[in-house]
Design a protein around this motif. Structure first.
Motif, short mmCIF file in Angstrom:
data_model
loop_
_atom_site.label_atom_id
_atom_site.label_comp_id
_atom_site.label_asym_id
_atom_site.label_seq_id
_atom_site.Cartn_x
_atom_site.Cartn_y
_atom_site.Cartn_z
N ARG A 329 -5.11 -23.04 15.93
CA ARG A 329 -6.22 -22.83 16.40
C ARG A 329 -7.14 -23.64 16.61
N LEU A 330 -6.70 -24.06 15.12
CA LEU A 330 -7.69 -25.43 14.38
C LEU A 330 -7.92 -26.54 15.76
N GLU A 331 -6.93 -27.12 15.72
CA GLU A 331 -6.53 -28.19 16.70
C GLU A 331 -7.11 -27.78 17.98
N HIS A 332 -6.90 -27.19 18.88
CA HIS A 332 -6.96 -26.51 20.09
C HIS A 332 -9.15 -25.80 19.95
N GLY A 333 -9.84 -26.77 18.58
CA GLY A 333 -10.70 -25.92 18.91
C GLY A 333 -11.43 -24.21 19.27
N LEU A 334 -10.41 -23.57 18.62
CA LEU A 334 -10.76 -22.06 18.88
C LEU A 334 -11.14 -21.59 17.04
N VAL A 335 -11.73 -22.66 16.58
CA VAL A 335 -11.87 -21.28 15.02
C VAL A 335 -13.20 -21.60 15.13
N GLU A 336 -14.16 -20.14 14.78
CA GLU A 336 -15.47 -20.41 14.65
C GLU A 336 -15.37 -20.29 12.96
N GLY A 337 -16.34 -21.71 13.03
CA GLY A 337 -16.85 -21.76 11.39
C GLY A 337 -15.66 -22.22 10.88
#
Ligand code: NAD
Ligand code: ZN
Ligand code: ZN
Length: 343
Positions: A329-337
């Motif tokens: 999720r982090l790698e694909h820019g999907l984490v909010e905050g």
């Protein structure tokens, strides 16, 4: 104990049973409440920032409770730590002896014994902390939100402090990248300065987050005309400070090109970008610096702001077992905050 272990560069972590460490003299065992998942862990896993050893338990943003005190730690009841105390872990562990360590800036120690780069970090049920000085009281803070303060919250605080002398009344500041770190960068700029704040972010949802955290403008830095937009929004002169939480060639070029005369460019992102620096690119007396994590005092100041209820910690919480999905999720820019994992 259960831990997520990196065995080889480029491979997913393996969630497995490993021996629970025992605190030796002066050491403290911390039961992990939550560990923040930093973009640096992607750099470590993929080897662009090589870990100091393998296999390795990553995780350098940790909060939890004192589980056991090794011999020689201060006795409970004398102002020291007691079992069960909620703590946040300062992670930039150093030698404790050099000029930087003695001044509390252990993250600049050249021994670099950082938790989660080697020795082991907090993607586990327990974390062995080598000395009591690395633990700060969490007080009444929610530990799941507090974990991210130790880096996502701390690193931008130091970066913004470096920029403060430049951010006089009537100036503009630019934050590039509104992820785990950038969300705090915007808040510190609004809390500590009167500067107009421009967020530069490629993801629309994060531009929205930036505005909700107080940014005055949010633009897509990869769009044509981004440089002109920044100049226009900063009164033609350009921003007095740019803090780059991405650090690729393109963001560094954009930030430096936009910078006002005698402005400061602060590089935080570890993506490995570079820009040429020379007299004719820097004739405006603009300065470039890196900003490396934070000192123990910086962390104490961040915790004070959090205790006073002045920080919004946009945090998503996941199970440690799901660490590889969280990294994806982090790698694909999907984490909010900031995402954290809970063992
Ligand atoms: P993150 O993934 O949570 O956030 C990065 C953000 O940047 C995302 O919102 C993404 O959409 C945005 N972005 C990506 N490319 C962009 C571009 N070209 N222009 C504008 N926005 C863009 O990451 P994070 O955990 O906040 O970490 C950010 C960086 O800081 C990483 O490189 C990390 O390794 C580094 N870091 C440095 C230090 C330090 O001490 N210097 C400490 C912690 C993290
Ligand atoms: Zn980090
Ligand atoms: Zn040292």
């Amino acid at each position: 104990m259960k831990a997520a272990v990196l065995h080889a560069i480029g491979e997913p972590l393996r969630v497995e049973e490993v021996p629970t460490p025992h605190p030796g003299p002066g050491q403290v065992l911390v039961k992990i409440a939550a560990a923040g998942v930093c973009h640096s862990d992607l750099h470590l896993r993929d080897g662009s920032v090589p870990p100091f050893r393998l296999p390795l338990i990553m995780g350098h943003e940790n909060a939890g409770w004192v589980a056991a005190l090794g011999p020689g730690t201060v006795e409970p009841g004398t102002g020291g730590l007691a079992e069960g105390d909620p703590v946040v872990v300062y992670g930039g562990w150093g030698c404790g002896q050099c000029r930087f360590c003695l001044g509390g800036q252990e993250q600049l120690c050249d021994t670099m014994r950082w938790s989660g780069l080697a020795p082991d970090g907090g993607y586990a049920e327990y974390l062995l902390v080598p000395a009591t000085r690395h633990l700060l009281p969490a007080g009444s803070l929610d530990l799941v939100r507090a974990a991210g303060l130790t880096d996502a919250g701390l690193t931008p605080y130091r970066a913004v402090k470096k920029a403060l002398p430049h951010l006089l009344a009537g100036t503009t500041a630019v934050v590039i990248g509104v992820g785990g770190l950038g969300q705090y960068g915007i808040q510190y700029l609004k809390l500590l300065t009167s500067a107009t704040v421009i967020a530069v972010e490629t993801a629309p949802a994060k531009r929205q987050l930036a505005l909700s955290l107080g940014a005055d403008h949010a633009i897509d830095g990869s769009a044509a005309g981004a440089l002109e937009q920044i100049r226009e929004l900063s009164g033609g002169e350009g921003p007095a400070a740019v803090i780059d939480f991405v650090g690729v060639d393109a963001t560094m070029r954009l930030g430096l090109a936009a910078l006002a005369r005698q402005g400061l460019f602060v590089l935080v992102g570890l993506a490995g970008g570079t820009v040429p620096v020379g007299f004719f690119t820097q004739a405006t007396e603009a300065a470039v610096t890196t900003s490396n994590w934070g000192s123990r005092n910086d962390l104490a100041e961040v915790l004070a702001l959090a205790q006073e209820g002045k920080l919004t910690a946009t945090t998503e919480s996941h199970r440690l077992d799901d660490i590889n999905d969280v990294l994806k999720r982090l790698e694909h820019g999907l984490v909010e905050g900031r995402a954290v994992v809970v063992p």
